[in-house]
Design an enzyme around this catalytic site. Structure first.
Site, mmCIF file in Angstrom:
data_model
loop_
_atom_site.group_PDB
_atom_site.id
_atom_site.type_symbol
_atom_site.label_atom_id
_atom_site.label_comp_id
_atom_site.label_asym_id
_atom_site.label_seq_id
_atom_site.Cartn_x
_atom_site.Cartn_y
_atom_site.Cartn_z
ATOM 1 N N ARG A 21 0.732 -1.201 -0.039
ATOM 2 C CA ARG A 21 -0.040 -0.093 0.022
ATOM 3 C C ARG A 21 0.965 1.377 -0.068
ATOM 4 N NH1 ARG A 21 -1.575 3.189 4.324
ATOM 5 N NH2 ARG A 21 -3.414 4.358 4.158
ATOM 6 N N ARG A 72 7.810 -19.356 -3.821
ATOM 7 C CA ARG A 72 9.269 -19.629 -3.801
ATOM 8 C C ARG A 72 9.605 -20.108 -5.379
ATOM 9 N NH1 ARG A 72 10.303 -19.250 1.586
ATOM 10 N NH2 ARG A 72 8.698 -20.346 3.019
ATOM 11 N N ASP A 127 10.954 -14.387 10.272
ATOM 12 C CA ASP A 127 12.120 -15.056 10.738
ATOM 13 C C ASP A 127 13.212 -13.796 11.278
ATOM 14 O OD1 ASP A 127 11.001 -17.374 9.856
ATOM 15 O OD2 ASP A 127 12.627 -17.480 7.899
ATOM 16 N N ARG A 162 2.619 -30.403 34.007
ATOM 17 C CA ARG A 162 3.165 -30.740 32.488
ATOM 18 C C ARG A 162 4.423 -30.021 32.002
ATOM 19 N NH1 ARG A 162 -2.503 -32.186 29.486
ATOM 20 N NH2 ARG A 162 -2.459 -34.225 30.150
#
Ligand code: F6P
Length: 319
Positions: A21, A72, A127, A162
């Site tokens: 944009r 990709r 990432d 847990r």
């Protein structure tokens, strides 16, 4: 009037739409025609170009994903494929190209630049593995998603004694793991930088249960390190905790971009157009100490991974 092409490539990231944009609107304001290229380098090679207007990018800033689509294209390493892309751009009279993506996208932009196309790259990947910028578009939103989900896991794991093993994305970069681990209060953070020692992890978890009397533990681990389902089973067998694994997966890539990602994308998109106007190419934009910077793509690709030692040390003091 010059013509600018824009594409998104590689894994999508929240905030890519906000960058598109900004490029379209800033480009048009500055007298350019802006062409959207669908599905990254694939659309560039297959001439999938559309002239965009200001209203074509209305309402996209708040949406995750990329309205141009992404892909990709490993073949983009081949010279003849890059030549085809150059010839398509020339046919349309597009002399400048803005690409939004991660390191693979940057390499494609460099190849095009070497063949005479004025390219500017914008870091768009959850990432955070483009080391010429403090943050890439999408990282902040993905981090928020991880933190929200790990907080939920904490609720249930503390009710059941847990240990939750949570696998997060990041490819080869541990930033999503270290930032989320620190901000979720994870007991253990495992990334490529820390290495993975299974025996030591089991001892650590036993210590947290028996000595520190913790009724739950969170292990945040980067993807591509170990099989977390097997690890959770081992934790059940070898420690006082019952182990459960959660792979957050592509959940981390979706969702409406955070205000920080929208702002970053907007600033970077506008800067990309400004660079084109000033005849600067073969460069990427980024944010360093809250300043928008421009550096050569080649320099960016050669920068070493950030080790984040200070964050690991901080985690050790606080756990
Ligand atoms: O680069 C973004 C990323 O989400 C990485 O964290 C992950 O390793 C990869 O893409 C997953 O790729 P794909 O969506 O093709 O499965």
């Amino acid at each position: 009037m010059g013509k600018i092409g824009v594409l998104t490539s590689g894994g999508d990231a929240p905030g890519m739409n906000a960058a598109i944009r900004a490029i379209v609107r800033s480009g048009i304001s500055r007298g350019y025609e802006v062409y959207g290229i669908r599905d990254g380098y694939y659309g560039l090679v297959n001439k999938n170009f559309t002239l965009l207007s200001q209203s074509d990018v209305s309402d996209i800033m708040v949406r995750g994903g990329t309205f141009l689509g992404s892909a990709r294209l490993p073949e983009f390493k081949e010279d003849k494929v890059v030549e085809q892309a150059v010839s398509n751009l020339k046919e349309y009279g597009i002399d400048s190209l803005v690409v939004i993506g991660g390191d693979g996208t940057y390499r494609g932009a460099q190849a095009l630049y070497e063949k005479g196309i004025n390219c500017i790259a914008i870091p768009g990947t959850i990432d955070n593995d483009i080391f010429s910028t403090d943050f890439s578009i999408g990282f902040d939103t993905a981090l928020e998603t991880i933190v929200e989900n790990v907080d939920r896991l904490r609720d249930t794991s503390s009710s059941h004694n847990r240990c939750s093993v949570v696998e997060v994305m990041g490819n080869k970069c541990g930033d999503l793991a270290i930032f989320s681990g620190l901000t979720c209060g994870a007991e253990v953070i495992i990334t490529k930088e820390t290495g993975f020692d299974e025996e030591q992890l089991l001892k650590q978890l036993t210590y947290f249960s028996e000595v520190r009397k913790k009724n739950h533990a969170i292990v945040v681990i980067s993807e591509k390190i170990t099989d977390v389902a097997l690890l959770a089973k081992l934790i059940s067998l070898e420690t006082p905790f019952s182990g459960r694994d959660t792979v957050l997966g592509h959940i981390q890539r979706g969702g409406s971009p955070s205000p920080n990602d929208r702002l970053l994308a907007t600033r970077l998109g506008d800067k990309a157009v400004e660079n084109i106007m000033n005849g600067i190419g073969g460069c990427c934009v980024g944010i360093v100490n809250n300043e928008i910077v421009t550096i050569p793509i080649e320099t960016a690709l050669a920068m070493p991974i950030r080790k984040r030692q200070e964050y690991f040390d901080l985690h050790k003091r606080l756990v």
